[in-house]
Design an enzyme around this catalytic site. Structure first.
Site, short mmCIF file in Angstrom:
data_model
loop_
_atom_site.label_atom_id
_atom_site.label_comp_id
_atom_site.label_asym_id
_atom_site.label_seq_id
_atom_site.Cartn_x
_atom_site.Cartn_y
_atom_site.Cartn_z
N ARG A 250 47.69 37.72 58.15
CA ARG A 250 48.53 38.39 57.17
C ARG A 250 49.65 39.10 57.91
O ARG A 250 49.40 39.70 58.97
CB ARG A 250 47.73 39.43 56.35
CG ARG A 250 46.86 38.84 55.25
CD ARG A 250 47.69 38.27 54.10
NE ARG A 250 46.87 37.71 53.03
CZ ARG A 250 46.45 36.44 52.96
NH1 ARG A 250 46.77 35.60 53.94
NH2 ARG A 250 45.74 36.02 51.95
N GLU A 279 57.27 38.32 52.09
CA GLU A 279 57.33 36.86 51.97
C GLU A 279 58.00 36.54 50.65
O GLU A 279 57.54 37.04 49.62
CB GLU A 279 55.93 36.25 52.02
CG GLU A 279 55.29 36.42 53.39
CD GLU A 279 53.89 35.82 53.50
OE1 GLU A 279 53.41 35.24 52.51
OE2 GLU A 279 53.28 35.94 54.56
N HIS A 298 54.26 30.58 55.49
CA HIS A 298 52.87 30.75 54.99
C HIS A 298 52.29 29.41 54.50
O HIS A 298 51.97 29.25 53.31
CB HIS A 298 52.83 31.81 53.87
CG HIS A 298 51.46 32.40 53.67
ND1 HIS A 298 51.26 33.70 53.25
CD2 HIS A 298 50.21 31.87 53.81
CE1 HIS A 298 49.95 33.95 53.14
NE2 HIS A 298 49.30 32.83 53.48
C1 DGY Z 1 44.61 32.56 51.94
O1 DGY Z 1 43.86 31.72 51.41
O2 DGY Z 1 44.32 33.75 52.00
C2 DGY Z 1 45.87 32.07 52.54
O3 DGY Z 1 46.73 33.05 52.93
C3 DGY Z 1 46.54 31.03 51.68
O4 DGY Z 1 45.83 29.88 51.99
#
Ligand code: DGY
Length: 333
Positions: A250, A279, A298
């Protein structure tokens, strides 16, 4: 209007998701489905309106599930199911207090995300984006011994911060490149059987040791109060000047101003990021002006079958929650 809708459980899906998930929800026959069938996130005010009276909410990481939203939904809400493994966008203290089950999608995206992490590490280390750019802009003169070189992966030390499903899968994928040592930090030391999943094995060390000794540092922690902003000036200053930092977890675990300074001043060698704050990252963001920083939008889990598996697991979590059954994958506080 169909009178039987009165008995049906009300469900909202907040985005265009793989059709297989919609089929699962429809096949239950007991749901009245409201579908925000768009590529773009549902605006907050629209979401707050549409959650009123819901029994189940199927959402994505773009929706903030907080007390305001849960109040707007009302006390009948039984389940929030997110099509993501991360659930930092959901306030678990609030859902727990209200007895709402929360589903997420662990496991099904581990391979895709680990593979993308390795790709991002290689792209950053071997300067592939920069190099391909030189071919197009005339910067490719002749073969030069010192041109476009990066740090070496073979015989290196790789540090994994957060040795869970994805961190372990990254180490397993990197081992065949001839990495000599894997160091990891995690809340707890993992059992030797888990450490041995990575050849020859991985060593649990403290953060300072990991930072001091690693040539590559890859972040695989969940975003929590403890990990928010943890990759800061202090941390970057403890890394090698030749270090490559990779983050596919993240964006919030990184202090981006500090990262920018570390990259700009040569405190660390380079960084590859699949996640940022915010984002999308604005196109005029300082990080995008750096040659030694690769930013991806992402896409860690962006494989067709992976996204379908995430979507259908989220649908099964939703239906289980509506039925008052235990969820196939429940997020815990
Ligand atoms: C998640 O699943 O948390 C990702 O960031 C997106 O696949």
């Amino acid at each position: 209007r169909n009178m039987s809708n009165g008995q049906k459980q009300k469900v909202l899906v907040t985005r265009n998701v793989p059709q297989a998930a919609i089929e699962i929800i429809k096949s239950s026959q007991s749901c009245h489905l409201d579908y925000w069938n768009s590529e773009d996130p549902i605006p907050r005010d629209e979401l707050l309106k549409r959650v009123a009276g819901l029994d189940g909410l199927y959402c994505l990481l773009t929706e903030k599930i907080d007390s305001e939203l849960l109040d707007a939904a009302g006390p009948q809400l039984k389940v929030v199911s997110t099509m993501s493994v991360g659930y930092d966008h959901i306030s678990l203290p609030e859902t727990t207090k209200r007895g709402i089950a929360v589903g997420h999608t662990p496991g099904v995206l581990t391979d895709a995300t680990a593979t993308l992490t390795v790709a991002l590490l290689l792209v950053t280390q071997r300067r592939l984006i920069e190099a391909a750019g030189e071919v197009k802009n005339g910067g490719w003169g002749t073969w030069k011994p010192l041109w476009m070189c990066g740090p070496t992966l073979t015989a290196s030390t790789v540090g994994i911060v957060g040795f869970g499903r994805i961190g372990i899968a990254v180490a397993q994928r990197l081992a065949p490149f001839g990495v000599s040592r894997f160091l990891y930090c995690d809340v707890n030391k993992k059992p030797q059987s888990v450490e041995k999943l990575v050849t020859p094995n991985a060593e649990h060390v403290d953060m300072d040791t990991l930072l001091r000794e690693s040539d590559f540092v890859s972040a695989h922690t969940a975003l929590t109060l403890e990990t928010a902003g943890m990759f800061n000036k202090d941390v970057f200053s403890k890394m090698k000047r030749s270090a490559v930092f990779v983050n596919t977890s993240r964006g919030g675990v990184v202090n981006q101003e500090d990262l920018y300074e570390a990259l700009k001043s040569g405190q660390i060698w380079g960084a590859g990021l699949d996640v940022t704050v915010p984002e999308p990252l604005p196109t005029d963001h300082p990080l995008l002006s750096l040659n030694n920083c690769v930013v991806l939008p992402h896409i860690g889990s962006a494989e067709e079958s992976t996204r379908e598996a995430m979507a259908t697991l989220a649908a099964r979590n939703l239906l289980a929650g509506l039925a008052g059954e235990s969820l196939p994958a429940q997020a815990k506080l």
